[in-house]
Design a protein around this motif. Structure first.
Motif, PDB file in Angstrom:
ATOM      1  N   ILE A 147       0.837  -1.190   0.000  1.00 12.39           N
ATOM      2  CA  ILE A 147       0.000   0.000   0.000  1.00 12.39           C
ATOM      3  C   ILE A 147       0.878   1.248   0.000  1.00 12.39           C
ATOM      4  O   ILE A 147       1.929   1.279   0.631  1.00 12.39           O
ATOM      5  N   GLY A 148       0.463   2.268  -0.766  1.00 10.83           N
ATOM      6  CA  GLY A 148       1.230   3.510  -0.820  1.00 10.83           C
ATOM      7  C   GLY A 148       1.053   4.245  -2.129  1.00 10.83           C
ATOM      8  O   GLY A 148       0.279   3.829  -3.000  1.00 10.83           O
ATOM      9  N   GLN A 149       1.798   5.327  -2.295  1.00  9.78           N
ATOM     10  CA  GLN A 149       1.711   6.179  -3.487  1.00  9.78           C
ATOM     11  C   GLN A 149       2.895   5.983  -4.424  1.00  9.78           C
ATOM     12  O   GLN A 149       3.027   6.698  -5.412  1.00  9.78           O
ATOM     13  N   GLU A 155       3.427   0.752  -5.912  1.00 13.44           N
ATOM     14  CA  GLU A 155       2.506   0.558  -4.791  1.00 13.44           C
ATOM     15  C   GLU A 155       1.063   0.819  -5.215  1.00 13.44           C
ATOM     16  O   GLU A 155       0.800   1.399  -6.275  1.00 13.44           O
ATOM     17  N   SER A 198      -2.458   2.609  -4.149  1.00 13.28           N
ATOM     18  CA  SER A 198      -3.011   3.624  -3.254  1.00 13.28           C
ATOM     19  C   SER A 198      -4.480   3.365  -2.942  1.00 13.28           C
ATOM     20  O   SER A 198      -4.906   3.472  -1.792  1.00 13.28           O
ATOM     21  N   ASP A 227      -5.411   0.049  -9.613  1.00 10.24           N
ATOM     22  CA  ASP A 227      -5.205   1.070  -8.585  1.00 10.24           C
ATOM     23  C   ASP A 227      -6.024   2.290  -9.006  1.00 10.24           C
ATOM     24  O   ASP A 227      -5.638   3.038  -9.896  1.00 10.24           O
ATOM     25  N   GLY A 254      -6.656   4.939  -7.265  1.00  4.38           N
ATOM     26  CA  GLY A 254      -6.050   6.189  -6.826  1.00  4.38           C
ATOM     27  C   GLY A 254      -5.070   6.749  -7.843  1.00  4.38           C
ATOM     28  O   GLY A 254      -5.056   7.959  -8.108  1.00  4.38           O
ATOM     29  N   GLN A 255      -4.238   5.890  -8.423  1.00  2.00           N
ATOM     30  CA  GLN A 255      -3.251   6.328  -9.410  1.00  2.00           C
ATOM     31  C   GLN A 255      -3.704   6.023 -10.839  1.00  2.00           C
ATOM     32  O   GLN A 255      -2.931   6.191 -11.782  1.00  2.00           O
TER      33      GLN A 255
END
Length: 333
Positions: free
Chosen positions: A91-93, A97, A99, A117, A119-120
Protein backbone atom coordinates in the motif's frame (compact mmCIF):
# COMPACT_ATOMS: atom_id res chain seq x y z
CA UNK A 1 -69.37 -6.53 -43.31
CA UNK A 2 -70.15 -5.40 -39.76
CA UNK A 3 -69.07 -8.82 -38.46
CA UNK A 4 -65.78 -8.64 -40.39
CA UNK A 5 -65.14 -5.13 -39.11
CA UNK A 6 -65.80 -6.18 -35.50
CA UNK A 7 -63.47 -9.18 -35.80
CA UNK A 8 -60.72 -6.99 -37.23
CA UNK A 9 -61.20 -4.51 -34.40
CA UNK A 10 -60.88 -7.26 -31.80
CA UNK A 11 -57.65 -8.52 -33.41
CA UNK A 12 -56.26 -4.99 -33.60
CA UNK A 13 -57.06 -4.21 -29.96
CA UNK A 14 -55.60 -7.52 -28.83
CA UNK A 15 -52.37 -6.66 -30.60
CA UNK A 16 -52.28 -3.27 -28.93
CA UNK A 17 -52.57 -4.88 -25.51
CA UNK A 18 -49.96 -7.58 -26.12
CA UNK A 19 -47.07 -7.91 -23.69
CA UNK A 20 -43.58 -6.64 -24.37
CA UNK A 21 -41.69 -9.64 -25.83
CA UNK A 22 -38.54 -8.39 -24.07
CA UNK A 23 -40.13 -8.38 -20.61
CA UNK A 24 -40.40 -11.19 -18.05
CA UNK A 25 -42.59 -10.65 -15.02
CA UNK A 26 -42.02 -12.67 -11.85
CA UNK A 27 -44.77 -12.17 -9.28
CA UNK A 28 -43.11 -14.27 -6.60
CA UNK A 29 -39.78 -15.87 -5.75
CA UNK A 30 -40.86 -18.24 -3.03
CA UNK A 31 -38.87 -21.44 -3.62
CA UNK A 32 -36.62 -20.79 -0.60
CA UNK A 33 -34.01 -23.27 0.64
CA UNK A 34 -32.09 -22.73 3.89
CA UNK A 35 -28.39 -23.40 3.19
CA UNK A 36 -26.81 -21.85 6.29
CA UNK A 37 -25.72 -25.25 7.63
CA UNK A 38 -24.28 -26.20 4.22
CA UNK A 39 -21.66 -23.43 4.26
CA UNK A 40 -18.15 -24.77 4.72
CA UNK A 41 -15.69 -22.40 6.38
CA UNK A 42 -12.40 -21.53 4.67
CA UNK A 43 -9.47 -21.43 7.07
CA UNK A 44 -7.34 -18.37 6.20
CA UNK A 45 -4.31 -19.81 8.05
CA UNK A 46 -4.09 -17.02 10.66
CA UNK A 47 -3.64 -14.41 7.92
CA UNK A 48 -5.38 -11.24 9.06
CA UNK A 49 -7.81 -10.18 6.34
CA UNK A 50 -10.02 -7.10 6.60
CA UNK A 51 -13.80 -7.33 6.85
CA UNK A 52 -14.34 -6.27 3.22
CA UNK A 53 -12.43 -8.62 0.94
CA UNK A 54 -13.39 -9.76 -2.55
CA UNK A 55 -12.52 -13.26 -3.87
CA UNK A 56 -11.39 -13.87 -7.46
CA UNK A 57 -10.59 -17.09 -9.31
CA UNK A 58 -7.15 -16.78 -10.95
CA UNK A 59 -6.21 -20.05 -12.64
CA UNK A 60 -5.36 -22.54 -9.90
CA UNK A 61 -5.35 -19.83 -7.25
CA UNK A 62 -7.89 -17.93 -5.21
CA UNK A 63 -6.96 -14.25 -5.00
CA UNK A 64 -8.53 -12.12 -2.26
CA UNK A 65 -8.56 -8.35 -2.67
CA UNK A 66 -8.22 -7.07 0.91
CA UNK A 67 -9.73 -3.59 0.91
CA UNK A 68 -9.19 -2.97 4.63
CA UNK A 69 -5.57 -4.12 4.75
CA UNK A 70 -2.93 -1.72 6.04
CA UNK A 71 -0.04 -3.57 4.35
CA UNK A 72 -0.38 -6.11 1.53
CA UNK A 73 -3.54 -5.65 -0.54
CA UNK A 74 -3.91 -9.07 -2.22
CA UNK A 75 -3.83 -12.53 -0.59
CA UNK A 76 -3.22 -15.67 -2.62
CA UNK A 77 -4.49 -19.18 -1.78
CA UNK A 78 -4.28 -22.52 -3.55
CA UNK A 79 -7.69 -22.98 -5.14
CA UNK A 80 -7.82 -26.76 -4.69
CA UNK A 81 -6.60 -27.03 -1.09
CA UNK A 82 -7.51 -23.46 -0.01
CA UNK A 83 -4.13 -23.21 1.73
CA UNK A 84 -2.37 -19.85 2.04
CA UNK A 85 0.42 -19.14 -0.49
CA UNK A 86 1.51 -15.50 -0.15
CA UNK A 87 0.46 -11.84 0.06
CA UNK A 88 1.51 -9.04 -2.29
CA UNK A 89 0.73 -5.49 -3.34
CA UNK A 90 2.24 -2.87 -1.02
CA UNK A 91 0.00 0.00 0.00
CA UNK A 92 1.23 3.51 -0.82
CA UNK A 93 1.71 6.18 -3.49
CA UNK A 94 4.97 4.84 -4.91
CA UNK A 95 5.55 3.71 -8.51
CA UNK A 96 4.98 0.03 -7.66
CA UNK A 97 2.51 0.56 -4.79
CA UNK A 98 -1.30 0.53 -4.64
CA UNK A 99 -3.01 3.62 -3.25
CA UNK A 100 -6.69 2.71 -3.75
CA UNK A 101 -7.30 -0.97 -4.51
CA UNK A 102 -9.78 -1.77 -7.25
CA UNK A 103 -10.41 -5.04 -9.05
CA UNK A 104 -8.25 -8.10 -9.78
CA UNK A 105 -8.24 -9.80 -13.19
CA UNK A 106 -6.52 -12.91 -14.50
CA UNK A 107 -4.58 -13.36 -17.76
CA UNK A 108 -4.34 -17.13 -18.16
CA UNK A 109 -2.20 -16.98 -21.29
CA UNK A 110 0.64 -14.95 -19.78
CA UNK A 111 0.08 -16.12 -16.20
CA UNK A 112 -0.40 -12.53 -15.09
CA UNK A 113 -2.47 -10.99 -12.33
CA UNK A 114 -3.78 -7.50 -13.10
CA UNK A 115 -4.52 -5.27 -10.11
CA UNK A 116 -6.31 -1.94 -10.60
CA UNK A 117 -5.20 1.07 -8.59
CA UNK A 118 -8.05 3.59 -8.72
CA UNK A 119 -6.05 6.19 -6.83
CA UNK A 120 -3.25 6.33 -9.41
CA UNK A 121 -5.62 5.35 -12.26
CA UNK A 122 -3.64 2.44 -13.62
CA UNK A 123 -3.42 -1.34 -13.78
CA UNK A 124 -0.38 -3.09 -12.30
CA UNK A 125 0.85 -6.33 -13.84
CA UNK A 126 2.15 -9.09 -11.57
CA UNK A 127 3.62 -12.13 -13.33
CA UNK A 128 2.66 -15.02 -11.09
CA UNK A 129 5.68 -17.20 -11.87
CA UNK A 130 8.00 -14.34 -10.93
CA UNK A 131 5.93 -13.40 -7.91
CA UNK A 132 6.12 -16.95 -6.53
CA UNK A 133 9.86 -17.36 -7.00
CA UNK A 134 11.35 -13.89 -6.45
CA UNK A 135 10.85 -12.23 -3.05
CA UNK A 136 12.11 -8.93 -4.49
CA UNK A 137 9.78 -8.96 -7.51
CA UNK A 138 8.12 -5.64 -8.42
CA UNK A 139 5.14 -5.25 -10.74
CA UNK A 140 5.11 -3.32 -13.98
CA UNK A 141 2.43 -0.96 -15.28
CA UNK A 142 0.06 -2.65 -17.70
CA UNK A 143 -1.75 0.58 -18.65
CA UNK A 144 -2.95 3.96 -17.40
CA UNK A 145 -6.51 5.32 -17.54
CA UNK A 146 -5.84 9.01 -18.11
CA UNK A 147 -7.48 11.86 -16.21
CA UNK A 148 -10.42 11.71 -13.82
CA UNK A 149 -12.92 12.54 -16.57
CA UNK A 150 -12.20 9.38 -18.53
CA UNK A 151 -14.47 6.33 -18.53
CA UNK A 152 -12.79 3.44 -16.75
CA UNK A 153 -13.57 -0.17 -15.75
CA UNK A 154 -14.69 -0.56 -12.14
CA UNK A 155 -14.62 -4.35 -12.54
CA UNK A 156 -13.78 -6.51 -15.53
CA UNK A 157 -13.11 -10.03 -16.79
CA UNK A 158 -10.02 -10.33 -18.98
CA UNK A 159 -10.22 -12.55 -22.08
CA UNK A 160 -7.23 -11.19 -24.01
CA UNK A 161 -5.61 -7.81 -24.73
CA UNK A 162 -8.30 -6.95 -27.27
CA UNK A 163 -11.32 -8.26 -25.35
CA UNK A 164 -12.52 -7.81 -21.77
CA UNK A 165 -16.06 -7.61 -20.40
CA UNK A 166 -16.89 -5.48 -17.42
CA UNK A 167 -18.69 -2.79 -15.48
CA UNK A 168 -17.66 0.73 -16.47
CA UNK A 169 -17.96 4.09 -14.72
CA UNK A 170 -18.94 6.97 -17.01
CA UNK A 171 -18.36 10.48 -15.56
CA UNK A 172 -21.30 12.84 -16.19
CA UNK A 173 -21.92 16.55 -15.68
CA UNK A 174 -22.11 18.08 -12.19
CA UNK A 175 -19.71 15.51 -10.70
CA UNK A 176 -22.22 12.69 -11.23
CA UNK A 177 -21.70 9.42 -13.08
CA UNK A 178 -23.49 6.34 -14.33
CA UNK A 179 -22.55 2.67 -14.54
CA UNK A 180 -22.97 0.35 -17.49
CA UNK A 181 -21.74 -2.99 -18.77
CA UNK A 182 -19.81 -3.48 -21.98
CA UNK A 183 -16.64 -4.71 -23.61
CA UNK A 184 -13.20 -3.20 -23.79
CA UNK A 185 -10.16 -3.43 -26.03
CA UNK A 186 -7.33 -2.94 -23.55
CA UNK A 187 -4.80 -2.64 -26.38
CA UNK A 188 -6.46 0.29 -28.16
CA UNK A 189 -8.58 1.64 -25.32
CA UNK A 190 -11.76 1.30 -27.40
CA UNK A 191 -14.95 0.56 -25.44
CA UNK A 192 -18.27 -0.74 -26.71
CA UNK A 193 -20.62 0.12 -23.87
CA UNK A 194 -24.26 -0.77 -23.37
CA UNK A 195 -26.17 2.42 -24.07
CA UNK A 196 -29.54 1.07 -22.93
CA UNK A 197 -30.89 2.68 -19.77
CA UNK A 198 -34.27 1.55 -18.45
CA UNK A 199 -36.73 4.49 -18.55
CA UNK A 200 -37.27 4.23 -14.79
CA UNK A 201 -33.56 4.30 -13.95
CA UNK A 202 -31.74 7.44 -15.05
CA UNK A 203 -28.79 6.88 -12.65
CA UNK A 204 -28.21 3.19 -13.48
CA UNK A 205 -26.53 1.63 -10.45
CA UNK A 206 -25.86 -2.02 -11.25
CA UNK A 207 -23.89 -5.18 -10.60
CA UNK A 208 -22.48 -7.03 -13.60
CA UNK A 209 -21.55 -10.51 -14.77
CA UNK A 210 -21.34 -12.33 -18.07
CA UNK A 211 -21.13 -15.73 -19.78
CA UNK A 212 -18.91 -16.11 -22.82
CA UNK A 213 -20.29 -19.61 -23.38
CA UNK A 214 -23.91 -18.46 -23.39
CA UNK A 215 -23.36 -15.12 -25.19
CA UNK A 216 -24.97 -13.23 -22.31
CA UNK A 217 -24.24 -10.06 -20.33
CA UNK A 218 -26.15 -9.54 -17.08
CA UNK A 219 -26.90 -6.23 -15.36
CA UNK A 220 -28.56 -6.46 -11.92
CA UNK A 221 -30.04 -3.25 -10.61
CA UNK A 222 -29.19 -2.05 -7.13
CA UNK A 223 -32.19 0.29 -6.67
CA UNK A 224 -34.91 -1.56 -8.60
CA UNK A 225 -36.06 -5.18 -8.65
CA UNK A 226 -34.80 -5.41 -12.21
CA UNK A 227 -32.34 -7.63 -14.07
CA UNK A 228 -31.45 -6.88 -17.70
CA UNK A 229 -29.94 -9.45 -20.06
CA UNK A 230 -28.01 -8.61 -23.24
CA UNK A 231 -26.04 -10.47 -25.87
CA UNK A 232 -22.28 -9.89 -25.99
CA UNK A 233 -22.79 -7.06 -28.48
CA UNK A 234 -24.83 -5.18 -25.88
CA UNK A 235 -28.23 -5.73 -27.52
CA UNK A 236 -31.08 -6.07 -25.02
CA UNK A 237 -32.51 -9.58 -24.80
CA UNK A 238 -34.99 -9.01 -21.98
CA UNK A 239 -35.81 -7.16 -18.78
CA UNK A 240 -36.68 -9.38 -15.81
CA UNK A 241 -39.04 -7.66 -13.34
CA UNK A 242 -39.24 -9.08 -9.81
CA UNK A 243 -42.07 -9.06 -7.26
CA UNK A 244 -40.96 -5.72 -5.80
CA UNK A 245 -40.74 -3.93 -9.14
CA UNK A 246 -41.94 -0.32 -8.94
CA UNK A 247 -41.12 2.05 -11.77
CA UNK A 248 -41.21 4.95 -9.30
CA UNK A 249 -38.72 3.19 -7.03
CA UNK A 250 -39.48 1.62 -3.66
CA UNK A 251 -36.53 3.08 -1.71
CA UNK A 252 -35.13 -0.39 -1.21
CA UNK A 253 -31.74 -1.92 -1.97
CA UNK A 254 -32.10 -4.87 -4.33
CA UNK A 255 -29.29 -6.75 -6.12
CA UNK A 256 -25.72 -6.58 -4.80
CA UNK A 257 -23.39 -9.17 -6.46
CA UNK A 258 -23.79 -11.34 -9.54
CA UNK A 259 -21.98 -14.33 -11.02
CA UNK A 260 -22.60 -17.13 -13.50
CA UNK A 261 -22.16 -20.82 -12.73
CA UNK A 262 -22.46 -23.04 -15.83
CA UNK A 263 -25.95 -22.18 -17.13
CA UNK A 264 -27.18 -20.46 -13.97
CA UNK A 265 -27.15 -16.81 -12.88
CA UNK A 266 -26.58 -16.38 -9.13
CA UNK A 267 -27.20 -13.00 -7.51
CA UNK A 268 -27.10 -11.80 -3.91
CA UNK A 269 -30.23 -9.89 -2.93
CA UNK A 270 -31.23 -7.47 -0.15
CA UNK A 271 -34.85 -6.33 -0.60
CA UNK A 272 -34.83 -3.94 2.37
CA UNK A 273 -34.61 -0.18 2.99
CA UNK A 274 -31.86 1.45 0.93
CA UNK A 275 -30.18 3.21 3.88
CA UNK A 276 -31.02 0.84 6.72
CA UNK A 277 -30.80 -2.87 5.94
CA UNK A 278 -29.15 -6.09 7.05
CA UNK A 279 -27.28 -6.61 3.79
CA UNK A 280 -27.66 -9.37 1.21
CA UNK A 281 -28.52 -12.64 2.93
CA UNK A 282 -30.31 -14.31 0.05
CA UNK A 283 -29.07 -15.73 -3.24
CA UNK A 284 -31.56 -15.80 -6.11
CA UNK A 285 -30.82 -18.44 -8.76
CA UNK A 286 -32.03 -17.99 -12.35
CA UNK A 287 -31.42 -19.94 -15.54
CA UNK A 288 -29.33 -18.18 -18.16
CA UNK A 289 -32.49 -16.81 -19.76
CA UNK A 290 -33.53 -15.04 -16.55
CA UNK A 291 -36.26 -17.46 -15.42
CA UNK A 292 -36.41 -17.83 -11.63
CA UNK A 293 -35.45 -21.21 -10.16
CA UNK A 294 -34.90 -20.91 -6.41
CA UNK A 295 -33.67 -18.77 -3.53
CA UNK A 296 -30.88 -19.84 -1.19
CA UNK A 297 -31.18 -18.43 2.34
CA UNK A 298 -27.54 -18.06 3.45
CA UNK A 299 -28.36 -16.68 6.90
CA UNK A 300 -25.29 -14.42 6.90
CA UNK A 301 -24.58 -11.06 5.29
CA UNK A 302 -22.76 -11.60 1.97
CA UNK A 303 -20.19 -8.94 1.12
CA UNK A 304 -18.73 -10.45 -2.06
CA UNK A 305 -18.80 -13.72 -3.96
CA UNK A 306 -17.35 -15.57 -6.94
CA UNK A 307 -17.81 -18.96 -8.65
CA UNK A 308 -15.14 -21.64 -8.67
CA UNK A 309 -16.37 -23.73 -11.60
CA UNK A 310 -13.44 -26.16 -11.44
CA UNK A 311 -14.46 -27.32 -7.97
CA UNK A 312 -18.18 -26.55 -8.17
CA UNK A 313 -18.11 -23.96 -5.38
CA UNK A 314 -19.57 -20.56 -4.65
CA UNK A 315 -16.99 -18.73 -2.54
CA UNK A 316 -18.24 -15.92 -0.31
CA UNK A 317 -16.84 -13.18 1.92
CA UNK A 318 -19.30 -13.00 4.82
CA UNK A 319 -19.89 -10.44 7.54
CA UNK A 320 -20.24 -13.06 10.27
CA UNK A 321 -18.31 -15.41 12.54
CA UNK A 322 -17.42 -17.18 9.30
CA UNK A 323 -15.39 -14.67 7.26
CA UNK A 324 -14.92 -16.87 4.18
CA UNK A 325 -16.99 -19.88 3.25
CA UNK A 326 -18.25 -21.80 0.28
CA UNK A 327 -21.26 -23.77 -0.93
CA UNK A 328 -21.07 -26.94 -3.02
CA UNK A 329 -23.22 -25.73 -5.88
CA UNK A 330 -23.78 -29.06 -7.65
CA UNK A 331 -25.47 -30.39 -4.51
CA UNK A 332 -27.76 -27.37 -4.18
CA UNK A 333 -28.64 -26.05 -7.62
Amino acid sequence: MKLVFCLLAVVFCSGCGSKDPKAKWQKKRANIINVKDDIKEIDTDDVLIGSLAKPYICGKYLAIADYKSSDKKVRLYDLHTLKYVLSFGDIGQGPTEISVLGTVAWNEGDYDLYVTDHGQRRILRYNLDSLLTDSLYSPTIKLRFGDGNATFPNDYYYINDTLSFGLFIIPMASSSYKWTGGKWNMKTGAMQLIDYVHPADDKKRISFTFSLQHNTLVECNQRYDLMSLYNLNGELLCNVYGPSWDKKGDRKAHFKNATVYKDKIIVSYIGEDWRNNNGARMLHVFDIGGDYLKTLDVGYKINYLCCDEKNGRLIMNLDAEIQFGYLDLDKII
